[in-house]
Scaffold this motif. Structure first.
Motif: not given
Length: 458
Positions: A27-31, A57-60
């Motif tokens: 998420l950090i990389k994508q956003w 490997k964490y999504d929350g």
């Protein structure tokens, strides 16, 4: 602006600092969220500077117990996350609050009385849709408008608990008492949170019957739904209406649930008969003439303002009058839509159809089929009712200076298929009348969350 639903994991403050949150590496990389640098974390009126660290490997999202407590969030909550790079701010939400009339702290299983099941259903729906809700009363409103003492439902231990909460993005005003709504402390609070925090408040106020009819009379497109009606100011108004129509109704301008309605009918021989709704049924009285009837009304008129309305030849089922309740709500695009319409059939002992007076519910199609509506009009009755409800909701929104997100619109139909407006309720009932099914949330509850998400940008 990017959005995502995330699960909140609350961990010990000894393991994680109170000004640090952990996000999934992907998420950090994508956003392109800058890890290791100060950012703002916002949840309703809560804002705190935090530093983001990456978790592979964490999504929350992980946060400390102290930070979660300050935000009023319990572990395993699911929220929408919005990142605005231009503001260097991570927003969690939407945070929704519901202003209710009273609570019962000594009744942990039913802290909100008859609307507890609705509140629980709303909590479950929020969890599924990625929103967060709390409930508060006028007693919880204090001088400060930065925080409010509210009720949340903690799913991990299955209990209601009170926490100090941030001011929400959206307030749904579910007060059922005009007296409570008009308290200076309540009005001051609602005004201040709008100004200070940009909070959206919908169903801001009660509607009275005369206000609604006066507003709708201005537009020919909806005027056709209105029975002739006036504020009952004096004897001349009563005389005019009773001479023009064989039956008229007197309705308290601020009434609900069928309370205080009086039916006046001109008798064939002479005089007039009144039927009044009471707790035990219907009270019948006879008057020799209109002056005597008006004299008998004077005591009531000192404390109650009445709207006098043309009597209608409504459809019935076995002499039991039928009318219709349409729930009209704003959707995820901020547009009005009809969520549901049900038929209400009056109890044989009453001339009004409210459930509080012993009326019963029926699908529109079934009620119309059994009724004495002329056959050619039965096929299109449902679509005509929906159109009328939408027309009325849109016009109220345009002409009455207040913010509404849902309206209960009571409609009737005469035997020729013409649709009539009976009244509009800005606080449709949420009393428990069905068992809670956690697998199937009612459309009306989903719609309320979707509109709140629309308002708050989530």
């Amino acid at each position: 602006m990017l959005k995502k639903k995330v699960s909140i994991q609350v961990i010990s403050s000894g393991i994680l600092q109170d000004d640090v949150i952990m996000l999934g590496e992907k998420l950090i990389k994508q956003w392109k969220i800058p890890a290791g640098f100060p950012l703002q974390l916002a949840f309703g009126s809560f804002i705190q500077t935090v530093t983001v660290t990456s978790v592979p490997k964490y999504d929350g999202i992980r946060m400390s117990h102290v930070l979660a407590r300050n935000m009023g969030i319990v572990s395993n909550s699911v929220l929408r996350l919005v990142y605005k790079p231009s503001e260097k701010t991570i927003y969690l939400g939407p945070l929704i609050s519901v202003l209710i009339s009273r609570d019962y702290p000594d009744m942990p299983e039913k802290p909100f009385g008859s609307i507890t099941m609705f509140c629980k259903e709303l909590v479950i729906a929020c969890q599924k849709q990625g929103a967060y809700v709390y409930f508060f009363t006028p007693e919880h409103v204090e001088t400060t408008t930065n925080r409010v003492n509210g009720w949340i439902y903690n799913g991990s231990n299955g209990s209601w608990q009170q926490l100090t909460m941030p001011i929400a993005n959206v307030v749904n005003n579910r007060l059922t008492s005009r007296k409570l709504e008009n308290k200076p402390s309540v009005q001051d609070f609602l005004r201040e949170v709008k100004l200070s925090h940009g909070t959206y408040i919908f169903n801001e106020k009660f509607l009275d019957k005369n206000e609604v009819f006066d507003a709708l009379k201005q537009d020919p497109a909806v005027r056709r739904y209105l029975p002739e009606s006036y504020l009952l100011r004096n004897f001349n108004v009563l005389k005019l209406m009773c001479e023009k129509y064989p039956v008229v109704f007197l309705k308290p301008v601020t009434g609900s649930l069928g309370k205080g309605i009086i039916r006046i009918s001109r008798q064939i021989d002479s005089g007039y008969e009144t039927l009044s709704t009471t707790i035990n049924g219907t009270r019948r009285q006879q008057y020799l003439n209109l002056p005597k009837l008006f004299a008998g009304m004077k005591g009531k008129m000192k404390t109650t303002r009445y709207q006098i309305q043309q009597g209608l030849n409504l459809i019935d089922i076995g002499s039991r009058p039928v009318d219709f309740r349409a729930l009209v709500q704003k959707n995820k695009f901020g547009k009005w839509q009809v969520t549901s319409i049900v038929a209400r059939i009056a109890n044989s002992n009453h001339f009004v159809s409210n459930l509080a007076r012993g009326g019963s519910l029926s699908p529109v199609k079934d009620a119309v089929a059994k009724s004495n509506l002329y056959q050619p009009f039965k096929a299109n009755a449902g679509s005509q009712l929906r159109k009328a409800a939408l027309d009325i909701a849109k016009k109220i929104d345009e002409t009455i200076n207040s913010h509404f997100g849902e309206l209960g619109i009571d409609l009737a139909m005469d035997t020729t298929g013409r649709i009539w407006l009976l009244e509009v309720n800005s606080k449709p009932s949420k009393n428990d009348n069905t068992a809670l099914n956690e697998q199937k949330i009612r459309p009306s509850v989903k719609q309320m969350i979707e509109y709140s998400s629309y308002l708050s940008g989530f």
